[in-house]
Design an enzyme around this catalytic site. Structure first.
Site, PDB file in Angstrom:
ATOM      1  N   HIS A 366      -6.373   5.434  44.018  1.00 57.24           N
ATOM      2  CA  HIS A 366      -7.671   5.068  44.279  1.00 57.24           C
ATOM      3  C   HIS A 366      -8.873   5.222  42.880  1.00 57.24           C
ATOM      4  O   HIS A 366      -9.804   5.336  43.132  1.00 57.24           O
ATOM      5  CB  HIS A 366      -8.193   6.450  44.977  1.00 57.24           C
ATOM      6  CG  HIS A 366      -7.725   6.433  46.727  1.00 57.24           C
ATOM      7  ND1 HIS A 366      -8.251   5.680  47.704  1.00 57.24           N
ATOM      8  CD2 HIS A 366      -6.449   6.879  47.046  1.00 57.24           C
ATOM      9  CE1 HIS A 366      -7.500   6.099  48.823  1.00 57.24           C
ATOM     10  NE2 HIS A 366      -6.539   6.854  48.487  1.00 57.24           N
ATOM     11  N   LYS A 557     -24.481   8.901  46.963  1.00 55.87           N
ATOM     12  CA  LYS A 557     -23.003   8.783  46.681  1.00 55.87           C
ATOM     13  C   LYS A 557     -22.923   9.834  45.660  1.00 55.87           C
ATOM     14  O   LYS A 557     -23.654  10.231  45.334  1.00 55.87           O
ATOM     15  CB  LYS A 557     -22.344   7.349  46.175  1.00 55.87           C
ATOM     16  CG  LYS A 557     -23.093   6.878  44.876  1.00 55.87           C
ATOM     17  CD  LYS A 557     -22.627   5.425  44.570  1.00 55.87           C
ATOM     18  CE  LYS A 557     -23.008   4.178  45.326  1.00 55.87           C
ATOM     19  NZ  LYS A 557     -21.973   3.578  45.924  1.00 55.87           N
ATOM     20  N   ARG A 558     -21.429  10.120  45.397  1.00 61.09           N
ATOM     21  CA  ARG A 558     -21.440  11.045  44.119  1.00 61.09           C
ATOM     22  C   ARG A 558     -21.979  10.602  42.983  1.00 61.09           C
ATOM     23  O   ARG A 558     -22.315   9.379  42.685  1.00 61.09           O
ATOM     24  CB  ARG A 558     -19.927  11.476  43.931  1.00 61.09           C
ATOM     25  CG  ARG A 558     -19.079  12.386  44.970  1.00 61.09           C
ATOM     26  CD  ARG A 558     -19.558  13.575  45.403  1.00 61.09           C
ATOM     27  NE  ARG A 558     -19.357  14.433  44.043  1.00 61.09           N
ATOM     28  CZ  ARG A 558     -18.492  15.577  44.132  1.00 61.09           C
ATOM     29  NH1 ARG A 558     -17.905  15.778  45.380  1.00 61.09           N
ATOM     30  NH2 ARG A 558     -18.201  16.035  43.343  1.00 61.09           N
ATOM     31  N   LYS A 563     -21.067   5.327  38.343  1.00 60.54           N
ATOM     32  CA  LYS A 563     -21.765   4.674  39.338  1.00 60.54           C
ATOM     33  C   LYS A 563     -23.302   4.262  39.185  1.00 60.54           C
ATOM     34  O   LYS A 563     -23.889   3.544  39.900  1.00 60.54           O
ATOM     35  CB  LYS A 563     -21.839   5.760  40.605  1.00 60.54           C
ATOM     36  CG  LYS A 563     -20.482   5.871  41.290  1.00 60.54           C
ATOM     37  CD  LYS A 563     -20.362   6.850  42.281  1.00 60.54           C
ATOM     38  CE  LYS A 563     -18.971   7.330  42.700  1.00 60.54           C
ATOM     39  NZ  LYS A 563     -18.430   6.429  43.663  1.00 60.54           N
ATOM     40  N   THR A 669     -16.658   2.387  49.898  1.00 60.69           N
ATOM     41  CA  THR A 669     -16.826   2.414  51.247  1.00 60.69           C
ATOM     42  C   THR A 669     -18.110   2.542  52.023  1.00 60.69           C
ATOM     43  O   THR A 669     -18.341   2.076  52.949  1.00 60.69           O
ATOM     44  CB  THR A 669     -15.794   3.503  52.104  1.00 60.69           C
ATOM     45  OG1 THR A 669     -16.204   4.936  51.306  1.00 60.69           O
ATOM     46  CG2 THR A 669     -14.472   2.996  51.883  1.00 60.69           C
ATOM     47  N   LYS A 673     -20.596   0.754  54.958  1.00 63.64           N
ATOM     48  CA  LYS A 673     -21.406   1.362  56.126  1.00 63.64           C
ATOM     49  C   LYS A 673     -22.870   0.555  55.943  1.00 63.64           C
ATOM     50  O   LYS A 673     -23.416   0.654  57.206  1.00 63.64           O
ATOM     51  CB  LYS A 673     -21.319   3.004  55.983  1.00 63.64           C
ATOM     52  CG  LYS A 673     -20.005   3.378  55.797  1.00 63.64           C
ATOM     53  CD  LYS A 673     -19.931   4.965  55.283  1.00 63.64           C
ATOM     54  CE  LYS A 673     -18.451   5.274  55.199  1.00 63.64           C
ATOM     55  NZ  LYS A 673     -18.234   6.554  54.231  1.00 63.64           N
TER      56      LYS A 673
END
Ligand code: 26V
Length: 832
Positions: A366, A557-558, A563, A669, A673
């Site tokens: 992952h 998100k985290r 990111k 992911t 969504k």
């Protein structure tokens, strides 16, 4: 019309009267309250326990049918399951929405209020754990004989509280009021040992036998959490282990008269399942984490071996009857553990045992971020798991023998492939162990799998090219559409008929409706309602008024440097500067009022992530407090991002931020969504976003930034972030304001480390490089947003293009290509 009852309730679901009676009974017996005066929490518990009783019956039936069918069992081993709430998803799966609503309303409560009584089961950090929960839903829905295995942590992912604009963590005591969805099986326990030494014995034939005698003992108690399939009458379970002090061990202390010592020791061993590790950004090598991994693996392997023994072919037939999927390397110690059981306890020879292992296990990777790849110091492994260390050495010796046979004299290659890293203080590389001990390894998006093949595990790929496969992630449309977005789901059902929720490819039937002005109007109304709901949710939590007419631009998100929440902040500061520079009351073009919405947890020890949260709050306070600006721009941070608030945020989003440095986000992911719920995406060509853009059409996406090969090439050439900073006036201004304390006047140097990371430390995540292209993509988004009809058309086309990203498709692919498993048909089987 209620979409959820279109397919009708299950033929043997309880009737409304039956449900009403069961709820009443449960309120009386479980809460001891007077059902006629039941408060909202009593009704929640009454309803949950009534459903649980029904689920348990179905579970027993399902397990019996699976046993009788002789179907291949699938074991999904994961240190994390990010379940969220279960009430509504169970109600929907059972087809009882109208009945549950009527029953709770007869007590004077709304189903929405009842739902809010449930605490999230947050037994995971983020993407990896939530994926495991989506997979459980799809496995149950498709009728696979599957089991999730993990740990029942007493404390899940911490509760994030914002104090003075900064994150603080509170323990997540999620079982404080009990958890109605679990069955603790007090009688179902397995011993697990640690430490000690390996004794060498010889049997009558003179064969050597190695027996591990541990010095520390705990018991693993099974705790089952039930997962119903969507309207198919099937129920599977996650078996989560809880650590309990072993009785014999305590007895030993008691016999020595050391009562307090005994109790202390008991508390210590029960620590193993106490808390989820909240840092998914880097490995730290704590001994307790290794113990968690082994604890859950040892109990799980005992459970699997017990069940396999009863299946035809016995243990030798295991690979035909059993598939074990390792969710990242966290459970990879299962490989040497199964070897230990087969060789030391079952007395199989090494080669037979190894063949069983390799054919049984498969491994999912992952992440390729080097700091998140697990490796354990040999010394730690030796101390905690002495026999496993021996077995790992043996696996490695045999593997390297093969490498040398294939590539004689290539010592560098052998060193690169070795399970033991000799260069960094001798460590066990868990990914190498997992790769050698599995018959398949998969990445989680096409791009990520290519990167595994071509860079991180290139040497392994050269050796075992057919071992590498891609399984692009997906998410469950039941939770992320039906449950989270009932208004949109009802509209979709009305337009294309029922059944899409288990056959998501059918969303493509929405495509022609994108051209229908009336349908667009209704689509817009749904989004507007969802934005109103989100706005009301945010007001008391983020303390920002988000007018639903504004564009909701969402980045949740985290918090992690890769990111690039900071890139988003630079854009916000740029908009702020443009607004300040415009004549009073005017909005620079393209003029779109927007709320930049952020949410996400920072690992408690991740300083840069925590500083990012402070910066978002600092910018928010200046922007929101400037009346000249706040008519057009607001910034909100929603505290404690988690599954249940994602369910409120995602349906109300216009623009979804997926802006990682290309090549760093394995899949994502959240990206899926949002798009399913009609958000447009602004994103880089990273992870599964690449595939989404392909399915939906690039022209309906706001793509920007360097692609993966360009990132690599620029780094190889020598990347100079300062040059970009110097050359771009708007960028310079934004960076300088952050660095010079414009947003932190009382602590002017507060954000200096951020400037430093960009300009002095090489800007590892290429924020400077992608800034201008990002700002331009944001301008394209704003421009399109001004055209309401066109924006809505593209929004519909986004949802319509998301059929591929159901976790049902992903699971079907795992079953076909990795597990060789088929769904169980027959009684209670899925109705087509
Ligand atoms: C790593 C560690 C390191 C040690 C302590 C605890 C801990 C917990 C979790 C992790 C895993 C990090 C990897 C991860 O979460 N990857 C995410 O997986 C998602 C599902 O495949 C994928 O969508 C995301 O892109 C990827 O970042």
């Amino acid at each position: 019309m209620k979409n959820h009852d279109v397919a009708g309730r299950m033929a043997d679901s309880p009737s409304r009267e039956g449900l009403r009676e069961a709820v009443r009974r449960q309120i009386l017996s479980y809460t001891g309250s007077d059902p006629d005066r039941a408060g909202v929490r009593d009704v929640y518990r009454g309803l949950a326990f009534a459903l649980r009783e029904y689920l348990a019956e179905k579970w027993i039936e399902t397990q019996r049918a699976y046993y009788e069918s002789g179907a291949k069992r699938i074991y999904y081993l994961s240190l994390e399951f990010l379940v969220g709430r279960s009430l509504m998803s169970n109600i929907l799966s059972l087809g009882l929405e109208d009945d549950a609503r009527a029953v709770v309303e007869s007590y004077g409560h709304s189903l929405d209020d009842i739902e809010e009584m449930e605490w999230d089961a947050g037994l995971g950090n983020g993407g990896l754990g939530r994926l495991a929960s989506c997979f459980m839903d799809s496995l149950a829905t498709q009728g696979f004989a599957a089991y999730g295995y993990g740990i029942r942590y007493d404390f899940g992912i911490f509760w994030q509280v914002i104090e003075n604009g900064a994150q603080t963590e509170r323990p997540d005591n999620w079982m404080r009021f009990g958890c109605p969805w679990q069955f603790e099986r007090q009688g179902h326990l397995y011993p697990v040992q640690f430490g000690g030494s390996v004794r060498i014995l010889h049997d009558e034939q003179g064969n050597e036998r190695r027996i591990w005698v541990g010095s520390e003992h705990v018991l693993a108690v099974a705790c089952d959490m039930l997962v119903p399939g969507y309207r198919n009458g099937k129920v599977i379970n996650m078996r989560l282990w809880n650590a309990k002090a072993s009785r014999e061990f305590a007895l030993d202390y008691f016999q020595r008269g050391d009562y307090v010592g005994a109790v202390e020791e008991k508390a210590k061993s029960e620590n193993i399942s106490k808390v989820l590790y909240p840092d998914d950004s880097r490995v730290q090598g704590q001994e307790l984490r290794l113990k968690q991994q082994y604890f859950f693996v040892a109990a799980t392997i005992q459970d699997i071996v017990r069940r396999s023994r009863k299946q035809s072919g016995g243990l030798a037939g295991m690979p035909d009857r059993v598939a074990v999927q390792l969710n990242d390397t966290h459970p990879a110690i299962a490989i040497p553990e199964l070897m230990r059981v087969l060789v030391d306890e079952e007395e199989l020879n090494w080669d037979d045992a190894w063949s069983i292992c390799v054919r049984t296990f498969a491994y999912t990777n992952h992440t390729i971020l080097p700091e998140a790849l697990e490796h354990w110091p040999v010394e730690t492994m030796q101390r905690v798991l002495p026999r496993h260390m021996e077995i790992i050495y043996e696996i490695n010796a045999r593997f390297l023998q093969l490498v040398r046979r294939l590539h004689p004299g290539d010592d560098a290659l052998a060193a690169r492939l070795s399970i033991i890293d000799e260069d960094h203080g001798r460590r066990v590389r868990m990914a190498h162990l997992a790769l050698v001990g599995s018959h398949m390894v998969n990445g989680v998006s096409a791009l990520h799998t290519d990167l595994l093949r071509s860079s991180v595990f290139q040497d392994f790929h050269d050796m075992y090219p057919r071992r590498f496969v891609n399984m692009t992630n997906g998410v469950t449309p039941r939770r992320w559409m039906l449950q989270a977005n009932p208004l949109l789901s009802d509209l979709i059902t009305e337009a294309i008929g029922p059944g899409w929720e288990t056959d998501l490819a059918r969303l493509r039937d929405l495509r022609p409706l994108a051209e229908d002005a009336q349908f667009r109007q209704r689509w817009r109304e749904v989004k507007f309602e969802n934005k109103k709901r989100l706005s009301a949710y945010m007001l008391p939590r983020a303390r920002v008024l988000a007018p639903p007419e504004f564009m909701f631009d969402v980045h949740v998100k985290r918090i992690h440097e890769y990111k690039r929440q900071l890139l988003n902040v630079l854009h916000v500061v740029t908009l702020y500067n443009r607004l300040r520079g415009a004549p009073p009351g005017e909005c620079p073009l393209p003029c779109v009022p927007r709320v930049a919405i952020f949410g996400g947890k920072a690992a408690p020890a991740y300083a840069m992530a925590k500083l990012t949260i402070r910066l978002i709050h600092a910018v928010a306070s200046v922007v929101n407090g400037d009346p000249h600006v706040s008519n057009y721009l607001r910034v909100a941070f929603v505290p404690n991002y988690c599954v249940s608030n994602a369910e409120k945020i995602i349906p109300g989003t216009d623009l979804s931020e997926q802006i990682s440095t290309a090549g760093t986000e394995a899949s994502g992911t959240g990206n899926m969504k949002f798009a399913m719920n009609g958000a447009l995406t602004i994103g880089t060509m990273d992870g599964a976003t690449v595939e989404m853009a392909k399915e939906i059409g690039d022209e309906h996406f706001f793509i920007f930034g360097l692609h993966t090969p360009e990132v690599a090439a620029l780094k190889a050439r020598g990347y100079d972030p300062r040059r970009i900073y110097d050359a771009d006036r708007e960028l310079r201004l934004a960076v300088d304001m952050i660095a010079n304390g414009h947003f932190s006047p009382r602590e002017p140097g507060l954000f200096e480390p951020i400037r430093q990371s960009w300009l002095d430390d090489g800007d590892k995540y290429m924020v400077m490089a992608d800034y201008r292209s990002y700002v331009e993509a944001q301008e394209r988004a704003a421009h399109l947003y001004q055209d309401r009809e066109e924006w809505t058309r593209v929004s519909i086309l986004n949802t319509a293009g998301m059929g591929y990203f159901s976790s049902d498709r992903t699971i079907a692919q795992y079953a076909r290509e990795i597990w060789g498993a088929e769904p169980v048909t027959g009684s209670g089987a899925r109705k087509k």
